[in-house]
Design an enzyme around this catalytic site. Structure first.
Site, PDB file in Angstrom:
ATOM      1  N   ASN A  44       0.848  -1.196   0.000  1.00  0.00           N
ATOM      2  CA  ASN A  44       0.000   0.000   0.000  1.00  0.00           C
ATOM      3  C   ASN A  44       0.885   1.248   0.000  1.00  0.00           C
ATOM      4  OD1 ASN A  44       0.571   0.784   2.841  1.00  0.00           O
ATOM      5  ND2 ASN A  44      -0.385  -1.200   3.235  1.00  0.00           N
ATOM      6  N   ASP A  54      -4.143  -6.235   4.871  1.00  0.00           N
ATOM      7  CA  ASP A  54      -5.177  -7.058   5.509  1.00  0.00           C
ATOM      8  C   ASP A  54      -5.127  -8.500   5.028  1.00  0.00           C
ATOM      9  OD1 ASP A  54      -6.321  -5.010   7.068  1.00  0.00           O
ATOM     10  OD2 ASP A  54      -7.186  -4.151   5.245  1.00  0.00           O
ATOM     11  N   LYS A  86       8.744 -17.425 -10.571  1.00  0.00           N
ATOM     12  CA  LYS A  86       7.938 -16.297 -11.060  1.00  0.00           C
ATOM     13  C   LYS A  86       6.726 -16.811 -11.861  1.00  0.00           C
ATOM     14  CE  LYS A  86       8.373 -12.252 -14.007  1.00  0.00           C
ATOM     15  NZ  LYS A  86       9.199 -11.545 -14.972  1.00  0.00           N
ATOM     16  N   PRO A 125      -2.916 -11.622  10.326  1.00  0.00           N
ATOM     17  CA  PRO A 125      -3.246 -11.404  11.739  1.00  0.00           C
ATOM     18  C   PRO A 125      -3.418  -9.919  12.008  1.00  0.00           C
ATOM     19  CG  PRO A 125      -0.911 -11.872  11.473  1.00  0.00           C
ATOM     20  CD  PRO A 125      -1.541 -12.099  10.124  1.00  0.00           C
ATOM     21  N   ASP A 126      -4.307  -9.577  12.937  1.00  0.00           N
ATOM     22  CA  ASP A 126      -4.441  -8.177  13.355  1.00  0.00           C
ATOM     23  C   ASP A 126      -3.451  -7.951  14.490  1.00  0.00           C
ATOM     24  OD1 ASP A 126      -5.212  -5.711  14.589  1.00  0.00           O
ATOM     25  OD2 ASP A 126      -7.105  -5.849  13.495  1.00  0.00           O
ATOM     26  N   ILE A 127      -2.391  -7.209  14.196  1.00  0.00           N
ATOM     27  CA  ILE A 127      -1.276  -7.081  15.141  1.00  0.00           C
ATOM     28  C   ILE A 127      -1.700  -6.310  16.386  1.00  0.00           C
ATOM     29  CG2 ILE A 127       1.069  -6.171  15.438  1.00  0.00           C
ATOM     30  CD1 ILE A 127       1.305  -6.639  12.298  1.00  0.00           C
ATOM     31  N   VAL A 128      -2.319  -5.146  16.180  1.00  0.00           N
ATOM     32  CA  VAL A 128      -2.659  -4.306  17.337  1.00  0.00           C
ATOM     33  C   VAL A 128      -3.707  -4.997  18.217  1.00  0.00           C
ATOM     34  CG1 VAL A 128      -4.470  -2.830  16.310  1.00  0.00           C
ATOM     35  CG2 VAL A 128      -2.948  -1.900  18.032  1.00  0.00           C
ATOM     36  N   PHE A 176      -4.368   3.420  14.960  1.00  0.00           N
ATOM     37  CA  PHE A 176      -4.733   4.497  14.037  1.00  0.00           C
ATOM     38  C   PHE A 176      -5.901   4.010  13.177  1.00  0.00           C
ATOM     39  CE2 PHE A 176      -0.780   6.197  15.310  1.00  0.00           C
ATOM     40  CZ  PHE A 176      -0.763   7.532  14.932  1.00  0.00           C
ATOM     41  N   LYS A 182     -11.147  -3.552  18.661  1.00  0.00           N
ATOM     42  CA  LYS A 182      -9.751  -3.988  18.799  1.00  0.00           C
ATOM     43  C   LYS A 182      -9.268  -3.881  20.248  1.00  0.00           C
ATOM     44  CE  LYS A 182      -8.462  -2.774  14.060  1.00  0.00           C
ATOM     45  NZ  LYS A 182      -7.393  -3.290  13.206  1.00  0.00           N
TER      46      LYS A 182
HETATM   47  O1  C5P Z   1      -8.586  -2.423  10.746  1.00  0.00           O
HETATM   48  P1  C5P Z   1      -7.707  -1.288  10.289  1.00  0.00           P
HETATM   49  O2  C5P Z   1      -6.614  -1.717   9.361  1.00  0.00           O
HETATM   50  O3  C5P Z   1      -8.468  -0.120   9.746  1.00  0.00           O
HETATM   51  O4  C5P Z   1      -7.057  -0.769  11.652  1.00  0.00           O
HETATM   52  C1  C5P Z   1      -6.028   0.140  11.652  1.00  0.00           C
HETATM   53  C2  C5P Z   1      -5.212  -0.006  12.915  1.00  0.00           C
HETATM   54  O5  C5P Z   1      -4.946  -1.386  13.175  1.00  0.00           O
HETATM   55  C3  C5P Z   1      -3.840   0.600  12.770  1.00  0.00           C
HETATM   56  O6  C5P Z   1      -3.415   0.999  14.055  1.00  0.00           O
HETATM   57  C4  C5P Z   1      -3.002  -0.532  12.228  1.00  0.00           C
HETATM   58  O7  C5P Z   1      -1.624  -0.355  12.507  1.00  0.00           O
HETATM   59  C5  C5P Z   1      -3.569  -1.697  12.992  1.00  0.00           C
HETATM   60  N1  C5P Z   1      -3.534  -2.978  12.270  1.00  0.00           N
HETATM   61  C6  C5P Z   1      -2.722  -3.999  12.729  1.00  0.00           C
HETATM   62  N2  C5P Z   1      -2.717  -5.201  12.078  1.00  0.00           N
HETATM   63  C7  C5P Z   1      -3.502  -5.404  11.014  1.00  0.00           C
HETATM   64  C8  C5P Z   1      -4.333  -4.387  10.535  1.00  0.00           C
HETATM   65  C9  C5P Z   1      -4.320  -3.173  11.185  1.00  0.00           C
HETATM   66  O8  C5P Z   1      -1.997  -3.798  13.711  1.00  0.00           O
HETATM   67  N3  C5P Z   1      -3.480  -6.576  10.403  1.00  0.00           N
END
Ligand code: C5P
Length: 398
Positions: free
Chosen positions: A210, A279, A289, A305-308, A323, A341
Protein backbone atom coordinates in the site's frame (compact mmCIF):
# COMPACT_ATOMS: atom_id res chain seq x y z
CA UNK A 1 -2.35 24.64 21.14
CA UNK A 2 1.00 23.23 20.12
CA UNK A 3 4.17 21.70 21.36
CA UNK A 4 5.52 25.18 22.18
CA UNK A 5 2.47 26.10 24.23
CA UNK A 6 3.37 28.70 26.87
CA UNK A 7 6.99 28.81 25.73
CA UNK A 8 8.49 32.30 25.58
CA UNK A 9 10.75 32.70 22.61
CA UNK A 10 12.98 35.64 21.80
CA UNK A 11 13.61 35.75 18.06
CA UNK A 12 16.80 37.62 17.18
CA UNK A 13 17.10 38.83 13.60
CA UNK A 14 20.47 39.85 12.16
CA UNK A 15 21.27 41.50 8.86
CA UNK A 16 20.99 39.07 5.98
CA UNK A 17 18.66 38.67 3.03
CA UNK A 18 17.08 35.62 4.71
CA UNK A 19 15.60 38.06 7.27
CA UNK A 20 12.41 38.10 5.17
CA UNK A 21 11.81 34.49 6.28
CA UNK A 22 11.89 35.58 9.93
CA UNK A 23 8.44 37.15 9.53
CA UNK A 24 7.01 33.74 8.64
CA UNK A 25 8.98 32.19 11.49
CA UNK A 26 7.20 34.48 14.00
CA UNK A 27 3.83 33.19 12.78
CA UNK A 28 4.87 29.57 12.83
CA UNK A 29 6.26 29.82 16.35
CA UNK A 30 2.98 31.40 17.44
CA UNK A 31 0.99 28.67 15.66
CA UNK A 32 2.95 26.14 17.69
CA UNK A 33 1.78 27.94 20.84
CA UNK A 34 4.78 30.13 21.65
CA UNK A 35 4.75 33.76 22.79
CA UNK A 36 7.29 35.57 20.60
CA UNK A 37 9.24 38.79 21.08
CA UNK A 38 11.66 40.08 18.50
CA UNK A 39 15.08 41.74 18.81
CA UNK A 40 16.80 43.07 15.69
CA UNK A 41 20.31 44.27 14.99
CA UNK A 42 20.62 47.62 13.17
CA UNK A 43 21.64 45.78 9.97
CA UNK A 44 18.53 43.56 10.16
CA UNK A 45 16.30 46.65 9.98
CA UNK A 46 17.76 47.36 6.51
CA UNK A 47 16.23 44.08 5.28
CA UNK A 48 12.88 43.96 7.09
CA UNK A 49 11.15 46.70 9.03
CA UNK A 50 10.68 46.55 12.80
CA UNK A 51 7.06 47.55 12.14
CA UNK A 52 6.43 44.29 10.29
CA UNK A 53 7.92 42.29 13.13
CA UNK A 54 6.02 44.33 15.71
CA UNK A 55 2.71 43.77 13.91
CA UNK A 56 3.33 40.03 13.68
CA UNK A 57 4.63 39.49 17.19
CA UNK A 58 2.17 41.89 18.80
CA UNK A 59 4.97 43.55 20.81
CA UNK A 60 7.39 46.43 20.22
CA UNK A 61 10.63 45.21 18.68
CA UNK A 62 13.77 45.45 20.80
CA UNK A 63 16.34 47.42 18.83
CA UNK A 64 18.56 49.59 20.93
CA UNK A 65 20.56 48.87 24.03
CA UNK A 66 20.79 52.52 24.91
CA UNK A 67 17.16 53.59 24.41
CA UNK A 68 15.91 54.63 27.88
CA UNK A 69 12.21 54.38 26.90
CA UNK A 70 12.56 50.83 25.54
CA UNK A 71 14.72 49.78 28.46
CA UNK A 72 12.08 51.12 30.85
CA UNK A 73 9.41 48.96 29.17
CA UNK A 74 11.44 45.75 29.21
CA UNK A 75 15.17 46.03 29.64
CA UNK A 76 17.61 43.67 27.98
CA UNK A 77 18.34 41.82 31.22
CA UNK A 78 14.64 41.37 31.83
CA UNK A 79 14.28 40.17 28.22
CA UNK A 80 17.15 37.74 28.73
CA UNK A 81 15.39 36.34 31.79
CA UNK A 82 11.97 36.32 30.11
CA UNK A 83 13.03 34.05 27.24
CA UNK A 84 12.75 30.26 27.64
CA UNK A 85 14.70 30.06 24.42
CA UNK A 86 16.53 32.46 22.10
CA UNK A 87 16.57 31.78 18.36
CA UNK A 88 18.74 33.93 16.12
CA UNK A 89 17.48 33.53 12.54
CA UNK A 90 19.13 34.48 10.31
CA UNK A 91 22.45 34.44 12.14
CA UNK A 92 25.10 36.15 10.02
CA UNK A 93 28.80 35.26 9.99
CA UNK A 94 29.43 38.55 11.79
CA UNK A 95 26.96 37.81 14.55
CA UNK A 96 28.36 34.30 15.09
CA UNK A 97 31.87 35.79 15.23
CA UNK A 98 30.81 38.35 17.83
CA UNK A 99 29.12 35.64 19.88
CA UNK A 100 32.21 33.43 19.67
CA UNK A 101 34.25 36.36 21.00
CA UNK A 102 31.83 36.97 23.84
CA UNK A 103 31.08 40.47 22.56
CA UNK A 104 28.10 42.44 23.82
CA UNK A 105 28.07 45.44 21.54
CA UNK A 106 24.39 45.59 20.63
CA UNK A 107 21.11 44.67 22.25
CA UNK A 108 20.88 41.18 20.74
CA UNK A 109 24.41 40.04 21.53
CA UNK A 110 24.11 41.50 25.04
CA UNK A 111 20.84 39.67 25.60
CA UNK A 112 22.34 36.40 24.33
CA UNK A 113 25.26 36.84 26.69
CA UNK A 114 23.03 37.66 29.65
CA UNK A 115 20.50 34.88 29.14
CA UNK A 116 20.75 31.53 30.92
CA UNK A 117 18.34 29.97 28.38
CA UNK A 118 19.21 27.70 25.45
CA UNK A 119 20.40 29.55 22.36
CA UNK A 120 19.74 28.41 18.80
CA UNK A 121 21.55 29.92 15.82
CA UNK A 122 20.21 29.47 12.32
CA UNK A 123 23.11 30.53 10.08
CA UNK A 124 22.45 32.16 6.72
CA UNK A 125 25.19 33.54 4.52
CA UNK A 126 26.96 33.26 1.19
CA UNK A 127 28.45 29.78 0.68
CA UNK A 128 32.00 31.18 0.51
CA UNK A 129 31.56 32.89 3.87
CA UNK A 130 30.15 29.72 5.41
CA UNK A 131 33.05 27.60 4.13
CA UNK A 132 35.76 29.97 5.50
CA UNK A 133 37.79 28.45 8.28
CA UNK A 134 37.16 31.49 10.47
CA UNK A 135 33.38 30.98 10.28
CA UNK A 136 33.58 27.23 10.84
CA UNK A 137 35.89 27.78 13.81
CA UNK A 138 33.48 30.31 15.31
CA UNK A 139 30.58 27.90 14.80
CA UNK A 140 32.54 25.11 16.47
CA UNK A 141 33.45 27.44 19.35
CA UNK A 142 29.87 28.41 20.16
CA UNK A 143 28.70 24.82 19.62
CA UNK A 144 31.23 23.66 22.21
CA UNK A 145 29.62 26.09 24.65
CA UNK A 146 26.23 24.44 24.12
CA UNK A 147 24.77 26.68 21.44
CA UNK A 148 22.53 24.76 19.01
CA UNK A 149 23.21 25.26 15.31
CA UNK A 150 20.39 24.52 12.86
CA UNK A 151 21.42 24.14 9.24
CA UNK A 152 22.42 25.75 7.02
CA UNK A 153 20.65 24.23 4.05
CA UNK A 154 22.40 23.84 0.75
CA UNK A 155 21.13 25.10 -2.60
CA UNK A 156 20.81 28.19 -4.74
CA UNK A 157 21.49 31.46 -2.92
CA UNK A 158 20.17 35.00 -3.28
CA UNK A 159 23.60 36.08 -4.61
CA UNK A 160 23.43 33.48 -7.41
CA UNK A 161 25.89 31.04 -5.83
CA UNK A 162 25.01 27.43 -5.14
CA UNK A 163 26.17 25.78 -1.96
CA UNK A 164 25.71 25.62 1.81
CA UNK A 165 24.47 28.77 3.57
CA UNK A 166 20.72 28.95 2.98
CA UNK A 167 18.66 29.57 6.07
CA UNK A 168 16.58 26.56 7.14
CA UNK A 169 12.88 26.90 6.34
CA UNK A 170 10.73 28.23 9.22
CA UNK A 171 8.75 24.97 9.54
CA UNK A 172 11.99 22.99 9.97
CA UNK A 173 13.19 25.51 12.58
CA UNK A 174 9.95 25.14 14.56
CA UNK A 175 10.20 21.35 14.42
CA UNK A 176 13.78 21.38 15.62
CA UNK A 177 13.30 23.84 18.49
CA UNK A 178 10.22 21.98 19.69
CA UNK A 179 12.54 19.05 20.27
CA UNK A 180 14.69 21.11 22.61
CA UNK A 181 11.94 21.08 25.19
CA UNK A 182 12.44 17.44 26.02
CA UNK A 183 9.71 16.57 28.45
CA UNK A 184 11.15 13.31 29.73
CA UNK A 185 7.55 12.07 30.07
CA UNK A 186 8.61 8.62 28.89
CA UNK A 187 11.87 8.38 30.81
CA UNK A 188 12.58 4.75 31.63
CA UNK A 189 9.60 3.48 29.56
CA UNK A 190 9.79 1.00 26.72
CA UNK A 191 7.73 1.97 23.69
CA UNK A 192 7.11 -0.23 20.64
CA UNK A 193 5.91 1.44 17.45
CA UNK A 194 4.90 -0.22 14.18
CA UNK A 195 5.37 1.84 11.03
CA UNK A 196 5.23 1.75 7.25
CA UNK A 197 3.49 -0.70 4.96
CA UNK A 198 3.88 -4.46 4.92
CA UNK A 199 4.62 -6.35 1.74
CA UNK A 200 3.01 -9.68 0.96
CA UNK A 201 4.69 -11.77 -1.72
CA UNK A 202 2.74 -12.99 -4.75
CA UNK A 203 5.78 -14.73 -6.19
CA UNK A 204 9.54 -14.12 -5.85
CA UNK A 205 9.35 -10.82 -7.79
CA UNK A 206 5.88 -9.39 -7.08
CA UNK A 207 4.05 -8.30 -3.99
CA UNK A 208 0.90 -6.66 -2.61
CA UNK A 209 1.43 -3.49 -0.57
CA UNK A 210 0.00 0.00 0.00
CA UNK A 211 0.98 3.69 -0.17
CA UNK A 212 1.99 4.15 3.47
CA UNK A 213 5.13 6.29 3.67
CA UNK A 214 5.86 5.44 7.30
CA UNK A 215 6.26 9.16 8.14
CA UNK A 216 3.80 9.16 11.04
CA UNK A 217 5.33 6.11 12.71
CA UNK A 218 8.86 7.46 12.27
CA UNK A 219 7.80 10.86 13.67
CA UNK A 220 6.28 9.07 16.66
CA UNK A 221 9.56 7.23 17.17
CA UNK A 222 11.41 10.58 17.12
CA UNK A 223 8.98 12.03 19.66
CA UNK A 224 9.20 8.94 21.89
CA UNK A 225 13.01 9.18 21.84
CA UNK A 226 12.79 12.88 22.70
CA UNK A 227 10.47 12.04 25.57
CA UNK A 228 13.13 9.73 26.96
CA UNK A 229 11.70 6.32 25.97
CA UNK A 230 13.58 3.19 25.01
CA UNK A 231 12.05 3.14 21.54
CA UNK A 232 11.66 0.12 19.27
CA UNK A 233 10.52 0.87 15.74
CA UNK A 234 9.17 -2.22 13.98
CA UNK A 235 9.04 -1.03 10.42
CA UNK A 236 7.98 -2.36 7.06
CA UNK A 237 9.93 -1.18 3.99
CA UNK A 238 10.16 2.63 3.77
CA UNK A 239 12.59 5.21 2.38
CA UNK A 240 12.99 6.87 5.76
CA UNK A 241 15.95 6.99 8.11
CA UNK A 242 15.08 5.86 11.62
CA UNK A 243 16.06 7.96 14.62
CA UNK A 244 19.52 6.78 15.58
CA UNK A 245 18.48 6.56 19.24
CA UNK A 246 15.61 4.20 18.38
CA UNK A 247 16.14 0.48 17.77
CA UNK A 248 14.93 -0.35 14.27
CA UNK A 249 13.53 -3.84 13.68
CA UNK A 250 13.04 -4.13 9.93
CA UNK A 251 10.31 -6.49 8.73
CA UNK A 252 8.57 -7.18 5.45
CA UNK A 253 5.35 -9.13 5.99
CA UNK A 254 2.49 -8.84 8.49
CA UNK A 255 3.49 -12.20 9.99
CA UNK A 256 7.03 -10.94 10.53
CA UNK A 257 5.71 -7.70 12.04
CA UNK A 258 3.52 -9.63 14.46
CA UNK A 259 6.39 -11.91 15.52
CA UNK A 260 8.71 -8.92 16.03
CA UNK A 261 6.11 -7.09 18.13
CA UNK A 262 5.33 -10.09 20.33
CA UNK A 263 9.07 -10.59 20.90
CA UNK A 264 9.28 -6.99 22.20
CA UNK A 265 6.23 -7.00 24.48
CA UNK A 266 8.03 -7.86 27.68
CA UNK A 267 8.46 -4.69 29.74
CA UNK A 268 6.66 -2.61 27.12
CA UNK A 269 4.62 0.28 28.58
CA UNK A 270 3.19 1.66 25.36
CA UNK A 271 2.41 0.02 22.01
CA UNK A 272 1.58 2.26 19.06
CA UNK A 273 0.34 0.68 15.84
CA UNK A 274 1.02 3.22 13.10
CA UNK A 275 1.76 0.62 10.41
CA UNK A 276 -0.51 0.13 7.42
CA UNK A 277 -0.61 -3.64 7.62
CA UNK A 278 -1.89 -5.49 4.54
CA UNK A 279 -5.18 -7.06 5.51
CA UNK A 280 -4.66 -10.06 3.22
CA UNK A 281 -1.82 -12.09 1.77
CA UNK A 282 -1.72 -14.64 -1.03
CA UNK A 283 -2.43 -18.16 0.24
CA UNK A 284 0.23 -19.74 -1.92
CA UNK A 285 3.48 -18.18 -2.98
CA UNK A 286 5.15 -20.13 -5.78
CA UNK A 287 8.93 -20.35 -5.63
CA UNK A 288 9.16 -19.48 -9.36
CA UNK A 289 7.94 -16.30 -11.06
CA UNK A 290 4.35 -16.65 -12.34
CA UNK A 291 4.32 -16.56 -16.16
CA UNK A 292 1.81 -14.31 -17.89
CA UNK A 293 0.34 -16.97 -20.18
CA UNK A 294 -3.28 -16.85 -19.02
CA UNK A 295 -5.61 -13.95 -20.03
CA UNK A 296 -6.72 -13.55 -16.46
CA UNK A 297 -5.72 -14.90 -13.11
CA UNK A 298 -7.21 -15.14 -9.67
CA UNK A 299 -5.25 -14.70 -6.48
CA UNK A 300 -6.64 -16.43 -3.45
CA UNK A 301 -5.94 -14.31 -0.38
CA UNK A 302 -6.15 -15.09 3.30
CA UNK A 303 -6.54 -12.71 6.24
CA UNK A 304 -3.41 -11.47 7.95
CA UNK A 305 -3.25 -11.40 11.74
CA UNK A 306 -4.44 -8.18 13.36
CA UNK A 307 -1.28 -7.08 15.14
CA UNK A 308 -2.66 -4.31 17.34
CA UNK A 309 -5.69 -6.40 18.35
CA UNK A 310 -3.40 -9.32 19.24
CA UNK A 311 -1.28 -7.05 21.44
CA UNK A 312 -4.38 -5.48 23.03
CA UNK A 313 -5.69 -8.92 24.03
CA UNK A 314 -2.41 -10.06 25.56
CA UNK A 315 -2.71 -10.73 29.32
CA UNK A 316 0.17 -8.31 30.04
CA UNK A 317 -0.99 -5.74 27.55
CA UNK A 318 0.74 -2.34 27.43
CA UNK A 319 -1.27 0.85 26.82
CA UNK A 320 -2.27 0.10 23.24
CA UNK A 321 -2.96 2.77 20.64
CA UNK A 322 -4.13 2.34 17.06
CA UNK A 323 -4.73 4.50 14.04
CA UNK A 324 -7.78 4.57 11.81
CA UNK A 325 -7.48 5.96 8.30
CA UNK A 326 -11.00 6.53 7.02
CA UNK A 327 -12.63 8.23 4.05
CA UNK A 328 -16.14 8.61 5.54
CA UNK A 329 -17.91 8.57 8.93
CA UNK A 330 -14.53 9.18 10.54
CA UNK A 331 -15.51 9.36 14.20
CA UNK A 332 -18.05 6.53 14.11
CA UNK A 333 -15.86 4.03 12.25
CA UNK A 334 -12.80 4.90 14.33
CA UNK A 335 -14.73 4.67 17.58
CA UNK A 336 -16.13 1.25 16.61
CA UNK A 337 -12.63 0.15 15.69
CA UNK A 338 -11.27 1.24 19.06
CA UNK A 339 -13.82 -0.92 20.83
CA UNK A 340 -13.55 -3.96 18.56
CA UNK A 341 -9.75 -3.99 18.80
CA UNK A 342 -9.79 -3.32 22.57
CA UNK A 343 -7.60 -0.19 22.27
CA UNK A 344 -7.01 2.50 24.90
CA UNK A 345 -7.16 5.17 22.22
CA UNK A 346 -7.40 5.45 18.47
CA UNK A 347 -6.15 8.28 16.28
CA UNK A 348 -8.50 8.85 13.39
CA UNK A 349 -7.59 10.65 10.23
CA UNK A 350 -9.50 11.45 7.11
CA UNK A 351 -7.43 10.15 4.20
CA UNK A 352 -9.83 11.48 1.57
CA UNK A 353 -8.10 14.89 1.77
CA UNK A 354 -4.89 15.07 -0.32
CA UNK A 355 -3.25 17.68 1.99
CA UNK A 356 -3.10 15.43 5.01
CA UNK A 357 -2.59 11.77 5.74
CA UNK A 358 -0.69 9.28 3.57
CA UNK A 359 2.61 10.64 2.24
CA UNK A 360 1.87 14.17 3.39
CA UNK A 361 4.13 16.01 5.85
CA UNK A 362 1.07 17.30 7.65
CA UNK A 363 -1.78 15.59 9.37
CA UNK A 364 -4.98 16.42 11.15
CA UNK A 365 -6.43 13.84 13.44
CA UNK A 366 -9.14 13.14 15.96
CA UNK A 367 -8.03 11.54 19.20
CA UNK A 368 -10.64 9.13 20.51
CA UNK A 369 -10.46 7.43 23.89
CA UNK A 370 -12.94 6.18 26.49
CA UNK A 371 -13.77 9.74 27.50
CA UNK A 372 -14.68 10.97 24.02
CA UNK A 373 -13.25 12.57 20.89
CA UNK A 374 -10.91 15.55 20.53
CA UNK A 375 -10.01 17.18 17.23
CA UNK A 376 -6.37 18.29 17.05
CA UNK A 377 -5.23 21.14 14.73
CA UNK A 378 -3.43 20.63 11.41
CA UNK A 379 0.18 20.11 12.39
CA UNK A 380 3.37 18.84 10.86
CA UNK A 381 3.74 15.13 11.51
CA UNK A 382 6.57 15.78 13.96
CA UNK A 383 4.61 18.39 15.94
CA UNK A 384 1.61 16.11 15.95
CA UNK A 385 3.72 13.17 17.06
CA UNK A 386 4.95 15.15 20.08
CA UNK A 387 1.42 16.03 21.09
CA UNK A 388 0.26 12.46 20.67
CA UNK A 389 3.19 11.08 22.65
CA UNK A 390 2.39 13.52 25.48
CA UNK A 391 -1.23 12.32 25.53
CA UNK A 392 -0.22 8.65 25.40
CA UNK A 393 2.33 9.10 28.17
CA UNK A 394 -0.47 10.53 30.31
CA UNK A 395 -2.33 7.21 30.01
CA UNK A 396 0.47 5.12 31.52
CA UNK A 397 -0.26 4.36 35.16
CA UNK A 398 2.78 5.52 37.19
O1 C5P B 1 -8.59 -2.42 10.75
P1 C5P B 1 -7.71 -1.29 10.29
O2 C5P B 1 -6.61 -1.72 9.36
O3 C5P B 1 -8.47 -0.12 9.75
O4 C5P B 1 -7.06 -0.77 11.65
C1 C5P B 1 -6.03 0.14 11.65
C2 C5P B 1 -5.21 -0.01 12.91
O5 C5P B 1 -4.95 -1.39 13.18
C3 C5P B 1 -3.84 0.60 12.77
O6 C5P B 1 -3.41 1.00 14.06
C4 C5P B 1 -3.00 -0.53 12.23
O7 C5P B 1 -1.62 -0.35 12.51
C5 C5P B 1 -3.57 -1.70 12.99
N1 C5P B 1 -3.53 -2.98 12.27
C6 C5P B 1 -2.72 -4.00 12.73
N2 C5P B 1 -2.72 -5.20 12.08
C7 C5P B 1 -3.50 -5.40 11.01
C8 C5P B 1 -4.33 -4.39 10.53
C9 C5P B 1 -4.32 -3.17 11.19
O8 C5P B 1 -2.00 -3.80 13.71
N3 C5P B 1 -3.48 -6.58 10.40
Amino acid sequence: MGYLTNKRILLGVTGGIAAYKSADLVRRLQDAGAGVRVAMTPAATEFITPLTMQALSGHPVHLDLLDPAAEAAMGHIELARWADLIIVAPATADFIARLANGEANDLLSTTCLASPSPLVLVPAMNQGMWRKESTLTNVATVQKRGVHILGPDSGSQACGDIGPGRMLEPSAIVDAVSGLFNTGVLNGRKVVITAGPTREAIDPVRYISNHSSGKMGYALADAAVEAGAETILVSGPTNLVANDRARLVPVTTADEMLAACMAELSGCALFIAAAAVCDYRPVEVPTQKIKKTAESMTLLLTRNPDIVATVARHPQRPITIGFAAETANLRQYASDKRLSKNLDAIIANDVSSPDIGFNSDHNQVVWIDASGAEQLPVLSKSQLARQLIAKMAGMIVP
